[in-house]
Design an enzyme around this catalytic site. Structure first.
Site, PDB file in Angstrom:
ATOM      1  N   LYS A   1      44.538  47.955  12.052  1.00  0.00           N
ATOM      2  CA  LYS A   1      44.370  48.137  11.396  1.00  0.00           C
ATOM      3  C   LYS A   1      42.712  47.182  11.375  1.00  0.00           C
ATOM      4  CE  LYS A   1      44.897  44.684   7.059  1.00  0.00           C
ATOM      5  NZ  LYS A   1      43.564  43.777   7.694  1.00  0.00           N
TER       6      LYS A   1
ATOM      7  N   ASP B   1      39.309  44.305  26.336  1.00  0.00           N
ATOM      8  CA  ASP B   1      37.547  45.364  26.807  1.00  0.00           C
ATOM      9  C   ASP B   1      36.502  43.871  27.899  1.00  0.00           C
ATOM     10  OD1 ASP B   1      37.455  46.637  24.931  1.00  0.00           O
ATOM     11  OD2 ASP B   1      36.643  46.145  23.635  1.00  0.00           O
TER      12      ASP B   1
ATOM     13  N   SER C   1      45.599  43.602  13.265  1.00  0.00           N
ATOM     14  CA  SER C   1      44.891  42.325  12.454  1.00  0.00           C
ATOM     15  C   SER C   1      44.381  42.197  13.688  1.00  0.00           C
ATOM     16  CB  SER C   1      45.248  42.726  11.124  1.00  0.00           C
ATOM     17  OG  SER C   1      43.705  41.410  10.510  1.00  0.00           O
TER      18      SER C   1
END
Length: 547
Positions: A329, A315, A304
């Site tokens: 998740k 990224d 999560s």
């Protein structure tokens, strides 16, 4: 005039129906705003009320209709996704305490599927971690209470595992690779609200180490204090350890990511059926550590919010991710309080990280066993031990801002893989852990030798103190007194690990840190931490990211 006699059920039925009406009509009207949809929900809830009324009035045997209604709601939600859930009032109150006020218990993050309790992760520094409970363990029994079968619910689990600190929980654990259940005795303790386990400068004088066990209300403040302190000590590169971190408050997680990422770009965004559930969270201020090499450690217990932090940093080519693929998740739940104090946690959207990838792993609606058993599948396929066993779908390829290939659709795949270390695992070790002997011996030794140890600087202890064979013989004797058979082969396999654990536990007992930190403990175990060693050897790669 004849008095009207209402059954208890008839009196309570507005509350029962309110659950379905609030979860249906109000949510539907608020989030979806479709009159036809509201009409369908009214029809369904009327049918639900009608059936319960007939059961209460005419069923041949007495029935607890409240429990029946809650069971029906729970089973209904299982048809949606693995994270939409209904919590009765008491359970909702207990669940919130983990992120807010702390509680007394054994310290595990768990999920229930197929009528079995599975450990998602033992909370770092908690009593379960100290006795050797692992992610993926199935809790079969606790204090002679069966925790399997149709009677299993969250209330039973909480009532069984939580209790006054200092009291024992004797558990039977099913672990993959062991034919017979393992037995553990866990001493309940205060599970604190502190979420930063360690924050210290490593021996090289330039590498900081911060370990976060979950994202609670105070996490950002704890983290920021540690980060600023390390910078003032001369830190120029950092290891951020998110292993075993099951997530928590998104806002705390993105605030931490913002300390590393420059500019005002998107950190994470959500997308759902209703535009009103779509939101974007941005980097908003100049962070404390926007420059300098950064390595993030993750594993299959990182979920999560942990995945959002590590994924955003990957990224933007801001951090090198080291470890094993994370849990996966990426569904967003809105907590909705119902009229009787219960709570509906409804999945309303999906998380997407800056490259556009979703971290949510695949699931089949209604098949919770397959979803939560996926970690066992990873183990069976060898993913915990070989990077080549990670099966990323080429259809889910994305690019980082610097052009590196990354993958979505099932957790964050690390840039550098480190296998799970099982070289020290043996049945003998598990039995010692299960009876809490290692921890108890370390505490006894600390108490008996406190005067001598307190005169020793910690750095001297770290470099020169050894857990001797004579000390280990005491542990062996304690085990034999409790019926644990000494197995020479197993002992040889686990010896160095036992020595490291005893030394770390002694350090934690003698050199106590403030604000919930366990720096002395992690400095000791860090010496043999293969993932931390990998981090130290890849800082040059981390420095060159995005160049």
């Amino acid at each position: 005039m004849q008095k009207i006699k209402n059954s208890k059920f008839t009196i309570r039925i507005p509350i029962i129906v309110a659950i379905t009406l609030v979860a249906g009509i109000q949510i539907g009207a608020k989030f979806f705003g479709n009159q036809n949809m509201v009409g369908d929900v009214i029809k369904s809830s009327s049918k639900f009320k009608e059936i319960l009324t007939y059961i209460d009035r005419s069923y041949v045997d007495p029935v607890d209709t409240d429990s029946l209604a809650e069971y029906g709601i729970t089973k209904m939600l299982e048809k949606l996704d693995p994270h939409t859930a209904y919590l009765p009032a008491k359970e909702a109150q207990l669940a919130m305490s983990e992120l807010q006020n702390g509680f007394d218990g054994i310290g595990v993050e768990f999920n229930v599927f197929n009528d079995t309790v599975y450990v998602v992760t033992p909370l770092s520094g908690g009593p379960s971690e100290e006795v050797g409970i692992l992610s993926g363990d199935a809790i079969l029994e606790a204090n002679d209470v069966d925790l399997t079968g149709e009677q299993l619910n969250t209330r039973l689990i909480f009532n069984t595992l939580r209790g006054e600190r200092g009291t024992e929980v004797k558990m039977k654990i099913k672990r993959k690779g062991f034919k017979e259940p393992l037995e553990f005795t866990v001493l309940r303790d205060k599970i604190p609200t502190y979420s930063v386990d360690a924050s210290y400068l490593m021996e090289d004088g330039i590498t900081g180490y911060i370990k976060i066990n979950r994202f609670s209300e105070t996490t950002y403040d704890e983290f920021l204090a540690g980060l600023k302190g390390l910078k003032s000590e001369g830190m120029t590169q950092l290891v951020l350890d998110l292993r075993g971190n099951p997530g928590g408050y998104l806002e705390r997680a993105t605030a931490i990511a913002d300390e590393f990422i420059s500019g005002n770009d998107v950190l994470v965004y959500t997308d759902g059926k209703d535009d009103r559930n779509d939101r974007k969270m941005y980097a908003r201020h100049k962070g404390v550590f926007e420059k300098g090499a950064l390595v993030v450690l993750v594993d299959e217990g990182s979920a999560s919010a942990s995945e959002i932090v590590s994924g955003a940093l990957q990224d933007y080519d801001r951090a090198l991710i080291i470890g094993r693929r994370t849990f996966g998740k990426g569904l967003v739940q809105a907590p909705i309080s119902l009229s009787d104090g219960s709570e509906l946690r409804l999945t309303i959207s999906r998380y997407y990280i800056p490259s556009g990838r979703s971290i949510q792993k695949p699931y089949t609606s209604g098949d919770l066993q397959d979803y939560y058993g996926e970690l066992n599948e990873r183990s069976e396929h060898g993913e915990f031990f070989s990077a080549d066993s990670i099966k990323n779908d080429v259809k889910n390829q994305y690019k980082t801002m610097g052009g590196r290939t990354v993958y979505g659709g099932g957790g964050i795949t690390p840039d550098v893989f480190v296998s799970r270390d099982t070289t020290h695992i043996s049945r003998y070790l598990m039995e010692l852990y299960g009876t809490n002997i290692i921890r108890e011996y370390a505490l006894e030794y600390s108490n008996d030798n406190a005067d001598k140890l307190n005169k020793m600087p910690f750095n001297s202890f770290l470099k020169s103190f050894n857990v001797t064979d004579a000390m280990l013989k005491e542990i062996i004797k304690k085990g034999e007194s409790l019926g644990i058979e000494y197995v020479a082969k197993d002992y040889a396999k686990s010896k160095s690990f036992i020595q490291g654990q005893v030394k770390a536990l002694i350090a934690r007992s003698i050199w106590k840190d403030t604000n919930g930190l366990s720096n002395s403990f992690y400095k000791v175990i860090g010496k043999d931490d293969e993932m931390l060693k990998a981090a130290m050897s890849h800082f040059e790669e981390a420095k060159n990211l995005g160049k």
